[in-house]
Design an enzyme around this catalytic site. Structure first.
Site, PDB file in Angstrom:
ATOM      1  N   GLY A   1       0.824  -1.220   0.000  1.00 29.94           N
ATOM      2  CA  GLY A   1       0.000   0.000   0.000  1.00 29.94           C
ATOM      3  C   GLY A   1       0.854   1.263   0.000  1.00 29.94           C
ATOM      4  O   GLY A   1       0.731   2.115  -0.896  1.00 29.94           O
TER       5      GLY A   1
ATOM      6  N   ASP B   1       7.912   0.460   8.142  1.00 28.76           N
ATOM      7  CA  ASP B   1       6.506   0.276   8.537  1.00 28.76           C
ATOM      8  C   ASP B   1       6.465  -1.113   9.166  1.00 28.76           C
ATOM      9  O   ASP B   1       6.141  -2.096   8.518  1.00 28.76           O
ATOM     10  CB  ASP B   1       5.621   0.379   7.291  1.00 28.76           C
ATOM     11  CG  ASP B   1       4.144   0.369   7.632  1.00 28.76           C
ATOM     12  OD1 ASP B   1       3.794   0.650   8.791  1.00 28.76           O
ATOM     13  OD2 ASP B   1       3.335   0.074   6.736  1.00 28.76           O
TER      14      ASP B   1
ATOM     15  N   CYS C   1       1.073   0.258  12.961  1.00 30.48           N
ATOM     16  CA  CYS C   1      -0.383   0.416  13.085  1.00 30.48           C
ATOM     17  C   CYS C   1      -0.777  -0.081  14.476  1.00 30.48           C
ATOM     18  O   CYS C   1      -1.679  -0.883  14.634  1.00 30.48           O
ATOM     19  CB  CYS C   1      -1.147  -0.276  11.966  1.00 30.48           C
ATOM     20  SG  CYS C   1      -0.881  -2.029  11.837  1.00 30.48           S
TER      21      CYS C   1
HETATM   22  C1  LIG Z   1       2.836  -3.602   8.708  1.00 30.37           C
HETATM   23  S1  LIG Z   1       3.219  -4.607   7.375  1.00 30.37           S
HETATM   24  C2  LIG Z   1       3.724  -3.433   6.173  1.00 30.37           C
HETATM   25  C3  LIG Z   1       2.561  -2.800   5.438  1.00 30.37           C
HETATM   26  C4  LIG Z   1       2.996  -2.115   4.171  1.00 30.37           C
HETATM   27  N1  LIG Z   1       4.018  -1.110   4.420  1.00 30.37           N
HETATM   28  C5  LIG Z   1       1.843  -1.476   3.439  1.00 30.37           C
HETATM   29  O1  LIG Z   1       1.615  -0.271   3.597  1.00 30.37           O
HETATM   30  O2  LIG Z   1       1.169  -2.188   2.688  1.00 30.37           O
HETATM   31  C6  LIG Z   1       4.724  -5.318   7.837  1.00 30.37           C
HETATM   32  C7  LIG Z   1       5.354  -6.216   6.777  1.00 30.37           C
HETATM   33  O3  LIG Z   1       6.643  -6.557   7.240  1.00 30.37           O
HETATM   34  C8  LIG Z   1       6.934  -7.843   6.773  1.00 30.37           C
HETATM   35  N2  LIG Z   1       8.058  -8.352   7.564  1.00 30.37           N
HETATM   36  C9  LIG Z   1       8.057  -9.077   8.694  1.00 30.37           C
HETATM   37  N3  LIG Z   1       9.290  -9.372   9.086  1.00 30.37           N
HETATM   38  C10 LIG Z   1      10.127  -8.792   8.186  1.00 30.37           C
HETATM   39  C11 LIG Z   1      11.535  -8.765   8.014  1.00 30.37           C
HETATM   40  N4  LIG Z   1      12.339  -9.379   8.895  1.00 30.37           N
HETATM   41  N5  LIG Z   1      12.044  -8.109   6.962  1.00 30.37           N
HETATM   42  C12 LIG Z   1      11.227  -7.493   6.088  1.00 30.37           C
HETATM   43  N6  LIG Z   1       9.888  -7.500   6.176  1.00 30.37           N
HETATM   44  C13 LIG Z   1       9.350  -8.150   7.214  1.00 30.37           C
HETATM   45  C14 LIG Z   1       5.636  -8.583   6.945  1.00 30.37           C
HETATM   46  O4  LIG Z   1       5.623  -9.736   6.123  1.00 30.37           O
HETATM   47  C15 LIG Z   1       4.642  -7.522   6.507  1.00 30.37           C
HETATM   48  O5  LIG Z   1       4.365  -7.646   5.149  1.00 30.37           O
END
Ligand SMILES: C[S@@+](CC[C@H](N)C(=O)[O-])C[C@H]1O[C@@H](n2cnc3c(N)ncnc32)[C@H](O)[C@@H]1O
Length: 541
Positions: A325, A396, A449
């Protein structure tokens, strides 16, 4: 709140002088036979036994029941299962809306309904067959929260039980739901919360685990909101969120959506609140240049762009990009300014979603990396110019999502305080990597969030304690520049001056940002901006 939903506690017109619903109570034994006629009164109710009543399960209730089953038994996500069930059962728009209210409502309000049900059965709820308990939750939601006539709510739930679980438990479901319907919601809540303190009372009244009520109370305090807002915040979690739209800057506008009844967002430019029309008919939605995105998320991404004028050739990183997003909005802005976005995501299927989200943006403006964000280095910023280090990084972070509970109806029952321990470690590591990958003078934007103290104020404080090469910078002006004029003023001011243990530092007084569903109509997004300054290695803690 759904048009169909009863105003909680305002059903007195259907209530007898003893606080019971209807004033026309009906008592049946477990086989559905009437008994104890003295207390029956005048309630209009089918005289037939459950076995003779509704045989066909109506498809909306079936879709809702299957959703609850998948959530309860398979740990599925309600918001993924329900649309699939709606498709599979071929529900029309009206039935789809009913199924949604039933499934999401019963899941969100499970805490309240379980407290009611615990008073109506003669054993612990854990000893009830899970499918039967799900049927009881659906029946209770219809009786206490929707404008569905009691006889229809009970007949349909008993019919559903018989068809989907078996004839045996339908008598129990019938008997228990009759006990539930004997009082209205207000009377139940009065009875259930008698003598309880604020946290336990709100936990039952608003259907949140007590630890989350406590955490949100603390979050309001640390982000400078009055404690009196707590009930309103908790109630906002039980409302279906409005659908917000974004027109990717430079690629689309909202004219089509506005023609379909959407109204311009009061918070951010280039955004709208859907009027409920069929968005998928819009060409801009089909080609991905108009997207569904919470306007709080839009503000987060836009605040990173608005923090300072963008220079052509800047390298940006979205460290945790899935499902894409904010990456789509950032990539569109990068394309407009001659910058480049690297969108990183660890989960392969979510990286696929990022790719889909970015496809509509000119491809020279972005690239995707699939991998652990903790392994990114300043060298990943290199492009043809050989630049090392990113100019702007968005973290994020994966978080508890306590600020988006209204979006994921079952998540409040899944999350535990233990999750917090794991997530805050991950957040710290991702922030440390981001700080290393940032160019001296670069901007680091941290967002969650969740308004939980551990994921917001404490995370900021920890970062400032461990990274003397980072300075907290005022997020307020960037957010105001990104928002519509006046949208963040007065009661809606989401900024709070930093006052952690490091407040003696030069960055004391710099503001962070906390949005709230009950104030801004957005998810409870938190944002902090940091600037990296050139420091000698020995200065670092
Ligand atoms: C809160 S969401 C991000 C939402 C995104 N920024 C959006 O606006 O659509 C957090 C994301 O971090 C990813 N994530 C979790 N651990 C991670 C890591 N070690 N490195 C990178 N991404 C990671 C998750 O799979 C998830 O897709």
């Amino acid at each position: 709140m759904s048009q169909e939903r009863r105003n909680p506690g305002r059903t007195g017109g259907n209530r007898g002088s003893d606080g019971r619903r209807g004033g026309d109570r009906d008592r049946r034994d477990e086989r559905g036979r009437q008994r104890n006629r003295r207390s029956v009164g005048q309630r209009k109710f089918s005289a037939s036994a459950p076995s003779q009543r509704t045989r066909a399960t109506d498809p909306a209730r079936l879709a809702a029941f299957r959703t609850l089953r998948a959530v309860t038994s398979d740990d599925a996500y309600g918001n993924l299962v329900l649309p699939e069930q709606i498709r599979r059962l071929g529900l029309n728009k009206r039935d789809a809306a009913l199924a949604t209210e039933l499934a999401y409502g019963a899941l969100r309000q499970q805490g309240t309904w379980d407290a009611v049900l615990a008073r109506c059965v003669d054993r612990p709820l854990a000893k009830i067959d899970p499918p039967v308990l799900d049927a009881l939750r659906l029946g209770t939601h219809q009786l206490l929260a929707m404008r569905i006539p009691d006889h229809a709510a009970i007949d349909q739930t008993v019919g559903l039980t018989r068809a989907e679980i078996g004839a045996g438990p339908s008598g129990l479901v019938n008997a228990v739901l009759r006990k539930v319907m004997a009082k209205d919601l207000e009377s139940w809540l009065t009875e259930l919360t008698q003598g309880q303190g604020e946290i336990d009372r709100l936990s039952v009244e608003t259907s949140h685990p007590a630890w989350i009520v406590r955490a949100l109370k603390q979050a309001l305090a640390i982000h400078g909101r009055p404690a009196s807002e707590l009930p309103e915040l908790l109630r906002a979690d039980n409302e279906a969120p409005k659908v917000h739209l974004v027109a990717l800057p430079g690629l689309a506008d909202l004219s089509g959506a506005l023609e379909q009844g959407a109204i311009p967002s009061p918070l951010v430019p280039g955004a709208a609140v859907s009027g409920g029309g069929d968005l998928h008919r819009l060409a801009d939605v089909q080609d991905g240049t108009v997207r569904v995105q919470d306007s709080g998320s839009q503000l987060v991404a836009r605040s990173m762009v608005a923090a300072e004028p963008v220079q052509s050739g800047e390298r940006w990183l979205d460290l945790c990009a899935g499902p894409g997003g904010k990456a789509a909005l950032l990539a569109a802005e990068a394309a407009r300014h001659g910058a480049h976005l690297l969108a990183n995501e660890v989960a392969e299927h979510r990286a696929g979603l990022v790719r889909q989200a970015l496809e509509t943006v000119p491809e020279q403006a972005w690239s995707i990396r699939v991998g652990d964000g903790r392994e990114i280095t300043a060298e990943d910023a290199q492009n043809s110019t050989g630049q090392t280090g990113f100019d702007r990084i968005l973290v994020d972070a994966p978080c508890t999502g306590l600020g988006a509970l209204r979006r994921r109806p079952e998540s409040r029952w899944r999350r535990t305080p233990q999750d917090l321990a794991e997530l805050t470690v991950l957040q710290t590591q991702l922030l440390a990597t981001a700080a290393d990958a940032l160019k001296p003078g670069g901007l680091l934007v941290y967002a969650t969030c969740s308004p939980h103290a551990a994921e917001t104020a404490v995370a900021v404080d920890d970062l400032l304690r461990t990274r003397t090469d980072l300075t907290l910078v005022d997020a307020g002006p960037a957010a105001r520049a990104a928002a519509l004029p006046g949208a963040l003023d007065g009661e809606a001011d989401p900024t709070k001056a930093y006052a952690g243990p490091n407040s003696g530092r030069a960055d004391a007084g710099a503001t962070t940002l906390q949005l709230w569903p009950h104030v801004h109509g957005t998810d409870a997004m938190f944002v902090a901006h940091f600037r990296k300054r050139p420091v000698a290695k020995t200065d670092q803690a």
